[in-house]
Design a protein around this motif. Structure first.
Motif, mmCIF file in Angstrom:
data_model
loop_
_atom_site.group_PDB
_atom_site.id
_atom_site.type_symbol
_atom_site.label_atom_id
_atom_site.label_comp_id
_atom_site.label_asym_id
_atom_site.label_seq_id
_atom_site.Cartn_x
_atom_site.Cartn_y
_atom_site.Cartn_z
ATOM 1 N N PRO A 129 9.176 10.041 9.722
ATOM 2 C CA PRO A 129 8.788 9.348 8.433
ATOM 3 C C PRO A 129 8.117 10.040 7.464
ATOM 4 O O PRO A 129 7.201 10.598 7.755
ATOM 5 N N VAL A 130 8.213 9.497 6.144
ATOM 6 C CA VAL A 130 7.716 10.285 4.911
ATOM 7 C C VAL A 130 6.903 9.000 4.375
ATOM 8 O O VAL A 130 7.480 8.019 4.147
ATOM 9 N N VAL A 131 5.430 9.113 4.307
ATOM 10 C CA VAL A 131 4.668 7.954 4.028
ATOM 11 C C VAL A 131 3.770 8.549 2.646
ATOM 12 O O VAL A 131 3.170 9.346 3.003
ATOM 13 N N GLN A 132 4.019 7.593 1.631
ATOM 14 C CA GLN A 132 3.095 8.024 0.325
ATOM 15 C C GLN A 132 2.545 6.889 0.041
ATOM 16 O O GLN A 132 3.062 5.850 -0.057
ATOM 17 N N ARG B 157 0.756 -1.245 0.010
ATOM 18 C CA ARG B 157 -0.119 0.004 0.001
ATOM 19 C C ARG B 157 0.771 1.420 0.152
ATOM 20 O O ARG B 157 0.325 2.300 -0.395
ATOM 21 N N ASN B 158 2.059 1.141 0.616
ATOM 22 C CA ASN B 158 2.659 2.429 0.864
ATOM 23 C C ASN B 158 4.218 2.409 0.627
ATOM 24 O O ASN B 158 4.768 1.332 0.481
ATOM 25 N N ILE B 159 4.811 3.495 0.376
ATOM 26 C CA ILE B 159 6.262 3.672 0.057
ATOM 27 C C ILE B 159 6.542 4.487 1.462
ATOM 28 O O ILE B 159 6.149 5.782 1.763
ATOM 29 N N THR B 160 7.368 4.071 2.440
ATOM 30 C CA THR B 160 7.467 4.701 3.483
ATOM 31 C C THR B 160 9.386 5.000 3.671
ATOM 32 O O THR B 160 10.144 4.170 3.407
ATOM 33 N N PHE B 161 9.781 6.088 3.933
ATOM 34 C CA PHE B 161 11.169 6.514 4.065
ATOM 35 C C PHE B 161 11.323 7.034 5.505
ATOM 36 O O PHE B 161 10.556 7.907 5.996
ATOM 37 N N ILE B 162 12.283 6.292 5.967
ATOM 38 C CA ILE B 162 12.888 6.682 7.724
ATOM 39 C C ILE B 162 14.051 7.131 7.483
ATOM 40 O O ILE B 162 14.913 6.312 7.110
ATOM 41 N N ALA B 163 14.506 8.139 7.887
ATOM 42 C CA ALA B 163 15.957 8.809 8.112
ATOM 43 C C ALA B 163 16.072 9.404 9.682
ATOM 44 O O ALA B 163 15.229 9.657 10.101
ATOM 45 N N ALA B 164 17.256 9.160 10.183
ATOM 46 C CA ALA B 164 17.637 9.430 11.461
ATOM 47 C C ALA B 164 17.303 11.068 11.679
ATOM 48 O O ALA B 164 17.769 11.831 10.772
#
Length: 234
Positions: free
Chosen positions: A57-60, A46-53
């Protein structure tokens, strides 16, 4: 780290390219890791999730994949992903794909897929919850065979943990392949090493949203801070 010589329950503040015929994308979730900076990318059904220190988090929402000459391409308002099928090395491990990610205009380079070329398995509903897990590794460091190193995820959303010393409990939410721990409580005992350092490192991983992937029957929880590897307790 919590240090005291008596038992008490205290809160832990956890925050928590061109188009040709090409094979379909690998089964979800697809997991990618940063080469030169600490970040994780997860693509599930369902999603693309980007997690950085140090970042939220950015969820699209996951769009249909564009099948390019070299690999799959995903374009969203905030996250663009370009996968290139071919070996990629990061942190001494070899992965199946090179991955180029752009988040809010900032570019990142990384590697994707499981190390050794194996594709991450999908996250079956309930596979993490309702089972007893032993913590066998934190940040590449095996836990001692003796002692209580465990994590549990109940179907009612409660989490329990022990990294060789204090008893830790709280809540969690799993959305697809993303596991997020809420506010937690813990006993307060002095923890000699190696339990003390395992506990400190484990809590740091739990403090950020984690992506769940599978290596056979073992579950892997990872984020930009580190990774916890779990094996079925029995």
């Amino acid at each position: 780290m919590i240090r005291a010589h008596h038992l008490a329950i205290v809160p832990l503040a956890l925050g928590l390219a061109g188009c040709l015929s090409h094979p379909l994308p690998p089964p979800a979730p697809f997991h990618a890791y940063g080469k030169d900076s600490a970040w994780d990318l997860i693509i599930d059904d369902r999603n693309i999730t980007f997690i950085a220190a140090g970042q939220q988090p950015v969820v699209q929402a996951k769009p249909p994949a564009i099948i390019g000459i070299a690999g799959e391409i995903y374009k969203t308002p905030r996250i663009n992903v370009n996968t290139v099928h071919g070996t990629c090395t990061a942190s001494g491990r070899t992965y199946r794909d090179s991955v180029q990610v752009t988040v809010d205009g900032k570019a990142y380079e990384g590697c994707g897929g499981e190390a050794g070329g194996a594709v991450a398995e999908g996250v079956p509903g309930g596979a993490l919850e309702g089972r007893a897990w032993r913590v066998v590794e934190i940040n590449g460091r095996p836990t001692p065979a003796a002692g209580d190193y465990s994590l549990s995820f109940r179907s009612d959303g409660r989490l329990g943990a022990k990294f060789g010393c204090n008893s830790i409990g709280g809540s969690f939410v799993r959305t697809g392949a993303v596991v997020t721990a809420g506010e937690m409580m813990a006993t307060r005992m002095a923890c000699a090493d190696p339990a003390g350092s395992f506990e400190a490192d484990g809590l740091k991983v739990l403090d950020q949203p984690m992506t769940l992937s599978w290596n056979g029957s073992s579950a892997v929880l990872s984020n930009a801070i580190g990774r916890i590897v779990l094996a079925p307790a029995s």
